[in-house]
Enzyme design. Structure first.
Site, PDB file in Angstrom:
ATOM      1  N   GLU A 188      -1.827  -9.053   3.449  1.00 60.86           N
ATOM      2  CA  GLU A 188      -1.747  -9.636   4.795  1.00 60.86           C
ATOM      3  C   GLU A 188      -3.116 -10.023   5.362  1.00 60.86           C
ATOM      4  O   GLU A 188      -3.203 -10.830   6.282  1.00 60.86           O
ATOM      5  CB  GLU A 188      -1.011  -8.691   5.758  1.00 60.86           C
ATOM      6  CG  GLU A 188      -1.725  -7.399   6.129  1.00 60.86           C
ATOM      7  CD  GLU A 188      -1.438  -6.237   5.179  1.00 60.86           C
ATOM      8  OE1 GLU A 188      -1.135  -6.499   3.997  1.00 60.86           O
ATOM      9  OE2 GLU A 188      -1.532  -5.071   5.613  1.00 60.86           O
ATOM     10  N   CYS A 195       0.834  -1.210   0.000  1.00 62.00           N
ATOM     11  CA  CYS A 195       0.000   0.000   0.000  1.00 62.00           C
ATOM     12  C   CYS A 195       0.869   1.260   0.000  1.00 62.00           C
ATOM     13  O   CYS A 195       1.444   1.596  -1.018  1.00 62.00           O
ATOM     14  CB  CYS A 195      -0.996  -0.041   1.157  1.00 62.00           C
ATOM     15  SG  CYS A 195      -2.433   0.984   0.805  1.00 62.00           S
ATOM     16  N   HIS A 252      -3.707  -4.955   0.386  1.00 65.96           N
ATOM     17  CA  HIS A 252      -3.142  -5.512   1.623  1.00 65.96           C
ATOM     18  C   HIS A 252      -3.232  -7.042   1.619  1.00 65.96           C
ATOM     19  O   HIS A 252      -4.214  -7.602   2.106  1.00 65.96           O
ATOM     20  CB  HIS A 252      -3.906  -4.963   2.831  1.00 65.96           C
ATOM     21  CG  HIS A 252      -3.642  -3.527   3.089  1.00 65.96           C
ATOM     22  ND1 HIS A 252      -2.614  -3.085   3.906  1.00 65.96           N
ATOM     23  CD2 HIS A 252      -4.250  -2.419   2.627  1.00 65.96           C
ATOM     24  CE1 HIS A 252      -2.617  -1.769   3.934  1.00 65.96           C
ATOM     25  NE2 HIS A 252      -3.597  -1.335   3.167  1.00 65.96           N
TER      26      HIS A 252
HETATM   27  N1  GLN Z   1      -1.854   6.834   2.801  1.00 62.64           N
HETATM   28  C1  GLN Z   1      -1.970   6.098   1.590  1.00 62.64           C
HETATM   29  C2  GLN Z   1      -3.329   6.277   0.912  1.00 62.64           C
HETATM   30  O1  GLN Z   1      -4.255   6.737   1.532  1.00 62.64           O
HETATM   31  C3  GLN Z   1      -1.692   4.628   1.828  1.00 62.64           C
HETATM   32  C4  GLN Z   1      -2.723   3.949   2.667  1.00 62.64           C
HETATM   33  C5  GLN Z   1      -2.263   2.627   3.237  1.00 62.64           C
HETATM   34  O2  GLN Z   1      -1.076   2.318   3.260  1.00 62.64           O
HETATM   35  N2  GLN Z   1      -3.197   1.844   3.756  1.00 62.64           N
HETATM   36  O3  GLN Z   1      -3.484   5.966  -0.237  1.00 62.64           O
END
Ligand code: GLN
Length: 543
Positions: free
Chosen positions: A491, A363, A489
């Site tokens: 995970e 992410c 994600h």
């Molecule tokens: N801050 C980034 C976004 O909003 C990544 C978010 C995250 O890592 N869950 O896109």
């Protein structure tokens, strides 16, 4: 852990089980809470931002969690107040009893809909003001649906006071007393302790708490959370539950769990992963991530050691990254929000890219890998995400189109499972072994398509995109042993018996890198840790 383990035991007896978490805090969901307050935010397929316990539930049982599985005081009041505004209470005074408690009971019934057994976990501690309506609701529940269908299991603490060399039953007595004051007599007590409870202690607890002796059970500390179902089974917990609920089932089939635990206890290899984040003192903030790395290790016979590196500490010019990462066989940059420590993470990614160290970005980790590549390979100095620099000349990561009009913070990100199409010939395709996958998201920003060509021309491979071709979901580097970063994600999808393919191959790459390091060390006359011939063989092959 107790709920998840009971779920695992009942499921392995052939029952259809689900688990629901009732959280007494006022937030509608934990999505707006800092990981410092409440640990990781776990995201379900349907895009609900939930308590991290739901991650344990999904890792221990096969049921998929949905918005029905996590209920908070905020959610309950939100719904009751909405109904009141709509005039649905027909002029009545709206009160905690019966309106709030009815709303809670309604949520439990909805979650229990298709299950043989629903395990309902109430967060917090007995005696908390805010958990009272939940406890009152489950008290009423027994009368509503019949005694034989409801069972109360209470988890208490038995501390060992080392100065007195004694286990103390008082906290348990008091907490049961509190529960009985509000009309709940626990059927089973699960006593958290660091050592086995003797028959005498159990008898004493049973006497003071008005219980049967065989309903007082030890829930002893164990090294790995995956041992808990087996330990509770040893105590006779699942037998007792089905006896009291009067359910007839087979004996649990625990061979798979036993094999897993046996594996965990005899892992032969070792691998160290550097996790560069800003919640370094807080393993709960990366709960699913840590578990996913361990799961991959279980499959590869490797103990995974996590080395948390504070991203802010990497930021000065004088910082020597080769020293900081000297023990690390792979580097991972996880998800996150806000600009604190961002430059440190970018530095770590550059180090991994230039030194060919296996790198996994998740992410925010993917977004920063794109920024790093744009700055140092493509030459777009000052490239950034608009999240951190609204005026950057090269916004290689930008706010998603549908996010631009969004004002509210809660439950408004791109959330939940989305399909992703993989590029044939890429690592992602090879690892997943299929063309279309589905993964869970939680972000507002995305790869800016205006820079796709510039970046791919210089060797960035876009190996996963949304089916409409608009959203970049996975990137890789062609000239690197293992450099993969994804916008989702993974995970949230890893399971102890079924590690996620990206984590599995990241750990495999890190293990290979570790062996290679040892081999080089050996060649230059250093002391070797490589002892087994098999490992030496493998090393030769890699070199
Ligand atoms: N801050 C980034 C976004 O909003 C990544 C978010 C995250 O890592 N869950 O896109």
């Amino acid at each position: 852990m107790a709920s998840a383990s009971i779920g695992a035991l009942l499921e392995n007896r052939g029952l259809k089980v689900s688990i629901q978490k009732l959280d007494p805090y006022i937030n509608v969901d934990p999505g707006t809470m800092s990981p410092f307050q409440h640990g990781e935010v776990y995201v379900t397929d349907d895009g609900t931002e939930t308590d991290l316990d739901l991650g344990h539930y999904e890792r221990f049982i096969s049921a998929r969690m949905t918005k029905l599985n996590n209920v908070t005081t905020g959610k309950i009041y939100h719904s009751v107040i909405q109904k009141e505004r709509e005039g649905k209470y027909l002029g009545r005074t709206v009160q905690v009893i019966p309106h709030i408690t009815d709303e809670i009971k309604g949520c439990i019934i909805r979650a229990a809909n298709k299950e043989d057994v629903l395990i309902v976990e109430i967060g917090g501690t007995v005696g908390d003001i805010e958990s009272l309506p939940f406890l009152e609701a489950i008290r009423q529940f027994k009368a509503d649906i019949g005694k034989q269908h409801v069972l109360y299991i209470h988890l208490t603490l038995i501390p060992f006071i080392s100065a007195a060399d004694e286990l103390k039953t008082k906290p348990t007595q008091h907490s049961v007393q509190k529960l009985r004051e509000i009309g709940i007599q626990p059927d089973i007590l699960l006593c958290r302790t660091d050592r086995d409870l003797s028959k005498e202690i159990k008898a004493k607890i049973a006497l003071f708490c008005n219980m049967d002796h065989d309903c007082v059970m030890t829930a002893k500390d164990v090294k790995s959370i995956y041992e808990v179902p087996l330990c509770l089974h040893e105590e006779g917990l699942d037998d007792k539950i089905i006896e009291l609920l009067n359910i007839w089932t087979r004996e649990p089939e625990l061979a798979e769990w036993k094999r897993l635990v046996d594996r965990i206890q005899h892992l032969k290899k070792k691998v160290t992963i550097g996790i560069v984040g800003k919640y370094v003192d807080l393993t709960d903030a990366y709960k699913s991530l840590n578990e996913s790395l361990y799961h991959a290790g279980f499959a590869l016979d490797a103990q995974v050691h996590l080395s948390f590196v504070d991203s802010e500490s990497l930021q000065g010019d004088e910082v020597d990254l080769s020293k900081i990462f000297s023990e690390c066989d792979g580097i991972l940059v996880p998800g996150g929000f806000g600009d604190r420590g961002i430059e440190g993470k970018i530095k770590a990614i550059r180090y991994a890219r230039e030194n060919k160290i296996p790198f996994f970005g998740i992410c925010l980790g993917m977004q920063l890998a794109v920024i790093e590549f744009a700055r140092h390979v493509v030459g777009l100095t000052k490239a950034n995400s608009r999240e951190f620099d609204a005026k950057t000349p090269y916004p290689v990561i930008d706010l998603m189109e549908e996010q631009k009009a969004v004002m509210n913070k809660g439950a408004t990100m791109r959330l939940g499972a989305y399909p992703c199409v993989l590029e044939k010939g890429s690592k992602a395709f090879e690892h997943y072994g299929e063309k279309e996958i589905s993964e869970r998201h939680r972000h507002r920003y995305e790869f800016n398509n205006a820079y796709r060509e510039k970046l791919t021309q210089k060797g960035l491979l876009i190996s996963g995109i949304s089916p409409d071709g608009k959203l970049v979901e996975i990137i890789e580097l062609k000239k690197h042993p293992w450099f993969v970063a994804c916008q989702f994600h993974p995970e949230f999808r890893s399971r102890p018996m079924h590690p996620h393919p990206l984590f599995l191959h990241f750990i495999e790459a890190a293990l290979n890198a570790g062996l290679q390091k040892q081999w080089l060390h050996l060649k230059t006359g250093g002391e070797s840790e490589i002892t087994s011939l098999a490992v030496q063989e493998k090393t030769k092959k890699i070199i």
